[in-house]
Motif scaffolding. Sequence first.
Motif: not given
Length: 189
Positions: A38-39, A41-45, A160-163, A173-174
């Motif tokens: 998963y991403s 904060f967009g910094f890393t996977t 999948v969407k964890r939400s 953000h995460v």
Amino acid sequence: MKKQVATLVLALAAAVPAFAAPETFVADSTHTFSRFSYSHFGFTTQLSRFNKNSGKVVFDKAAKTGSVDITIDTKSVDTGYDTFNEHIQGEDFLDTGKYPTAHFKSTKVIFEGDKPAKIEGNLTLKGVTKPVTLTVTSFLAMPHPMLKKDAIGANAYTVVKRSEFNAGKYAPHVGDDVRIDVTLEAIKD
């Protein structure tokens, strides 16, 4: 006359193709893993995995059918950092105290040629069951060179969407989209 009938029966029997029966394969726990990414904060996977997986696969190459039943021990989550393992196991994410396993059970296996290409089924995670489709990226059925038994191996993934599984804290953000990859090696039962 009896000799001619017997010859005809034998000829017909030889002409009927042999049909393979479904075969059951048990997951090799030392070569079967589920990973998730998963991403952050967009910094890393971020890449993590579950170290304990079990299950079975039923495969019938001739009929082009099969089924998959995999259980993931969510307490075996391995992020590479013990403190984060505990964080992921908490109530906001996997809640492993209440839900110590995740489970995938197929409802349909779709073949392209002689190989499975997609596996439709239900994923149960944190007490929530949702339909998912695994895309098979590789598949091989052959005798295992070391064990001298029939074996199968596959790589597959889904997103999948964890939400949707009540694990959406810090989204978006995460990253809410989580890719789940499964590497499976299974030995004929």
